[in-house]
Design a protein around this motif. Sequence first.
Motif, PDB file in Angstrom:
ATOM      1  N   UNK A  76       0.811  -1.212   0.000  1.00 43.26           N
ATOM      2  CA  UNK A  76       0.000   0.000   0.000  1.00 43.26           C
ATOM      3  C   UNK A  76       0.849   1.269   0.000  1.00 43.26           C
ATOM      4  N   UNK A  77       2.125   1.139   0.248  1.00 42.47           N
ATOM      5  CA  UNK A  77       2.988   2.326   0.315  1.00 42.47           C
ATOM      6  C   UNK A  77       3.138   2.910  -1.083  1.00 42.47           C
ATOM      7  N   UNK A  78       2.902   4.207  -1.249  1.00 45.21           N
ATOM      8  CA  UNK A  78       2.966   4.815  -2.578  1.00 45.21           C
ATOM      9  C   UNK A  78       4.337   4.669  -3.223  1.00 45.21           C
ATOM     10  N   UNK A  79       4.326   4.573  -4.536  1.00 42.35           N
ATOM     11  CA  UNK A  79       5.570   4.405  -5.273  1.00 42.35           C
ATOM     12  C   UNK A  79       6.547   5.547  -5.013  1.00 42.35           C
ATOM     13  N   UNK A  80       6.045   6.793  -4.930  1.00 42.68           N
ATOM     14  CA  UNK A  80       6.940   7.929  -4.729  1.00 42.68           C
ATOM     15  C   UNK A  80       7.678   7.802  -3.400  1.00 42.68           C
ATOM     16  N   UNK A  81       7.009   7.261  -2.380  1.00 43.58           N
ATOM     17  CA  UNK A  81       7.667   7.058  -1.090  1.00 43.58           C
ATOM     18  C   UNK A  81       8.736   5.988  -1.195  1.00 43.58           C
ATOM     19  N   UNK A  82       8.413   4.890  -1.841  1.00 46.14           N
ATOM     20  CA  UNK A  82       9.375   3.800  -2.007  1.00 46.14           C
ATOM     21  C   UNK A  82      10.583   4.265  -2.812  1.00 46.14           C
ATOM     22  N   UNK A  83      10.338   4.960  -3.913  1.00 48.71           N
ATOM     23  CA  UNK A  83      11.442   5.426  -4.755  1.00 48.71           C
ATOM     24  C   UNK A  83      12.329   6.421  -4.009  1.00 48.71           C
ATOM     25  N   UNK A  97      12.768   6.613  -0.693  1.00 48.95           N
ATOM     26  CA  UNK A  97      13.558   5.861   0.284  1.00 48.95           C
ATOM     27  C   UNK A  97      14.710   5.127  -0.391  1.00 48.95           C
ATOM     28  N   UNK A  98      14.467   4.576  -1.563  1.00 50.14           N
ATOM     29  CA  UNK A  98      15.537   3.907  -2.302  1.00 50.14           C
ATOM     30  C   UNK A  98      16.658   4.881  -2.640  1.00 50.14           C
ATOM     31  N   UNK A  99      16.277   6.074  -3.082  1.00 47.56           N
ATOM     32  CA  UNK A  99      17.276   7.100  -3.412  1.00 47.56           C
ATOM     33  C   UNK A  99      18.108   7.479  -2.189  1.00 47.56           C
ATOM     34  N   UNK A 100      17.467   7.671  -1.039  1.00 47.64           N
ATOM     35  CA  UNK A 100      18.173   8.128   0.156  1.00 47.64           C
ATOM     36  C   UNK A 100      19.056   7.049   0.764  1.00 47.64           C
ATOM     37  N   UNK A 101      18.656   5.795   0.613  1.00 46.70           N
ATOM     38  CA  UNK A 101      19.422   4.691   1.207  1.00 46.70           C
ATOM     39  C   UNK A 101      20.435   4.085   0.243  1.00 46.70           C
ATOM     40  N   UNK A 102      20.330   4.426  -1.050  1.00 47.95           N
ATOM     41  CA  UNK A 102      21.222   3.840  -2.042  1.00 47.95           C
ATOM     42  C   UNK A 102      20.853   2.425  -2.418  1.00 47.95           C
ATOM     43  N   UNK A 103      19.602   2.048  -2.218  1.00 46.48           N
ATOM     44  CA  UNK A 103      19.120   0.711  -2.566  1.00 46.48           C
ATOM     45  C   UNK A 103      18.242   0.770  -3.808  1.00 46.48           C
ATOM     46  N   UNK A 104      17.854  -0.393  -4.292  1.00 46.10           N
ATOM     47  CA  UNK A 104      16.900  -0.470  -5.395  1.00 46.10           C
ATOM     48  C   UNK A 104      15.481  -0.381  -4.836  1.00 46.10           C
ATOM     49  N   UNK A 123      12.943  -2.084  -5.530  1.00 42.08           N
ATOM     50  CA  UNK A 123      12.360  -3.392  -5.254  1.00 42.08           C
ATOM     51  C   UNK A 123      12.839  -4.033  -3.976  1.00 42.08           C
ATOM     52  N   UNK A 124      13.941  -3.545  -3.411  1.00 46.88           N
ATOM     53  CA  UNK A 124      14.501  -4.175  -2.213  1.00 46.88           C
ATOM     54  C   UNK A 124      14.543  -3.266  -0.996  1.00 46.88           C
ATOM     55  N   UNK A 125      14.230  -1.977  -1.162  1.00 47.38           N
ATOM     56  CA  UNK A 125      14.458  -1.039  -0.058  1.00 47.38           C
ATOM     57  C   UNK A 125      13.563  -1.317   1.137  1.00 47.38           C
ATOM     58  N   UNK A 126      12.311  -1.739   0.935  1.00 50.08           N
ATOM     59  CA  UNK A 126      11.434  -1.970   2.075  1.00 50.08           C
ATOM     60  C   UNK A 126      11.897  -3.169   2.900  1.00 50.08           C
ATOM     61  N   UNK A 127      12.434  -4.162   2.252  1.00 46.45           N
ATOM     62  CA  UNK A 127      13.028  -5.273   2.992  1.00 46.45           C
ATOM     63  C   UNK A 127      14.276  -4.840   3.733  1.00 46.45           C
ATOM     64  N   UNK A 128      15.039  -3.933   3.117  1.00 41.39           N
ATOM     65  CA  UNK A 128      16.267  -3.431   3.725  1.00 41.39           C
ATOM     66  C   UNK A 128      16.004  -2.700   5.040  1.00 41.39           C
ATOM     67  N   UNK A 129      14.893  -1.967   5.128  1.00 45.43           N
ATOM     68  CA  UNK A 129      14.619  -1.165   6.322  1.00 45.43           C
ATOM     69  C   UNK A 129      13.639  -1.857   7.277  1.00 45.43           C
ATOM     70  N   UNK A 130      13.354  -3.135   7.055  1.00 44.74           N
ATOM     71  CA  UNK A 130      12.311  -3.832   7.811  1.00 44.74           C
ATOM     72  C   UNK A 130      12.571  -3.869   9.316  1.00 44.74           C
ATOM     73  N   UNK A 131      13.834  -3.814   9.737  1.00 41.03           N
ATOM     74  CA  UNK A 131      14.122  -3.902  11.173  1.00 41.03           C
ATOM     75  C   UNK A 131      14.492  -2.547  11.775  1.00 41.03           C
TER      76      UNK A 131
END
Length: 375
Positions: free
Chosen positions: A243-250, A252-259, A261-269
């Motif tokens: 449900x998280x909007x694409x703009x939010x995911x993208x 977060x990916x930009x700020x963390x240096x992740x892709x 498709x993987x950034x939400x798993x990266x920040x899960x903890x």
Amino acid sequence: MNDVTELRRFVEVHARILGIPQDASRRVLGRIGHDLDGEPGSWAREWTAAGTVEERAGRELSAGRFFNIARFPYVDGPARAEAQELTVASFDRWRLGQRAGIQRLDLELSGGRVRCWAAGLDPAGSGELPPLLLFSGGIVSVKEQFGPILARAARLGVAAVATEMPGVGENTWRYTADSHRMVSELLDALEGRADVTRSYAVMMSFSGHLALRAALEDKRVRGIVTAGAPVRDFFADPDWRPRIPRVTVDTLAHLTGRESGSVLGHIADWGLSEAELARLDVPLAYIASERDEIIPPGDRLLLERHVRGLRLLAHDDVHGSPGHVAESRLWSLRSALEMIGGHGPQRAALGAALALLRGRGRMPALGGPRNGEGR
């Protein structure tokens, strides 16, 4: 490339926070049809053009607001990079004309360079040091939006410093699980110019999450005011992620240096546990949006169940509560001043403004900790 339809939907709250008139915003949006970098009809090109009109008319603060939206949601090419530079330059010209003592701070910290705007600092430690208000926005917000409150810092009797999330604007840090340490390093750098042992974080959205983590480790953080901050479920709930909007995911990916498709798993903890929330021993003023598309309702419930010093303001609105900008801003500032104590005339004036909004049916009454105003 960003989805322009989604950008249109989420820019509303940011335009209102910045003070861009709705009719002006609609005119610009009406000229936008795509997000090709720098092309006519593109997001960055049309918002930058609108800002240039304001700049030529000598309205620097207004110009910076349009440039700010031009770089939204983050710098991803030359056109948005230019808009970012124009945002800072316009603010710089505005603050020099205000004679409000707003100064630029360039701090080299362990994770990179953090640039801030500050007011009310004691340059030589010559007198009684004022308490510190530390301002920061979320993953798409730059420090220049806090200009008007910085201009009033002296009248409020505080030192005020506006900064940015790691990776946002001029902050060169990478957004990581340890980014909350930036808060403590900022306080270290400001020691002797403000009473950092009385620091209060007015940090919105994802910055609010950093403030919560910082307060658990650094006792100089004496209170937190935030809105729409992720707590645990945003990070950890797999059912919420689709449900998280694409703009939010993208972003977060930009700020963390992740892709993406993987950034939400990266920040899960990265979320806060129930035990950590129970250990939080400073007042927390939190604004929640009951129809938030980004922050799950479980995060608000966690705060209500486990944070002793919680004061909650809930709006029947979407993320950022664009329909309640004025009351949220007043409530936030009054909450911060109440945490600091004193400043009677300023606090009374804010209380009167809140009462006026309540009289118009736009604002619930203030309550104490855990009362959950607006529920």
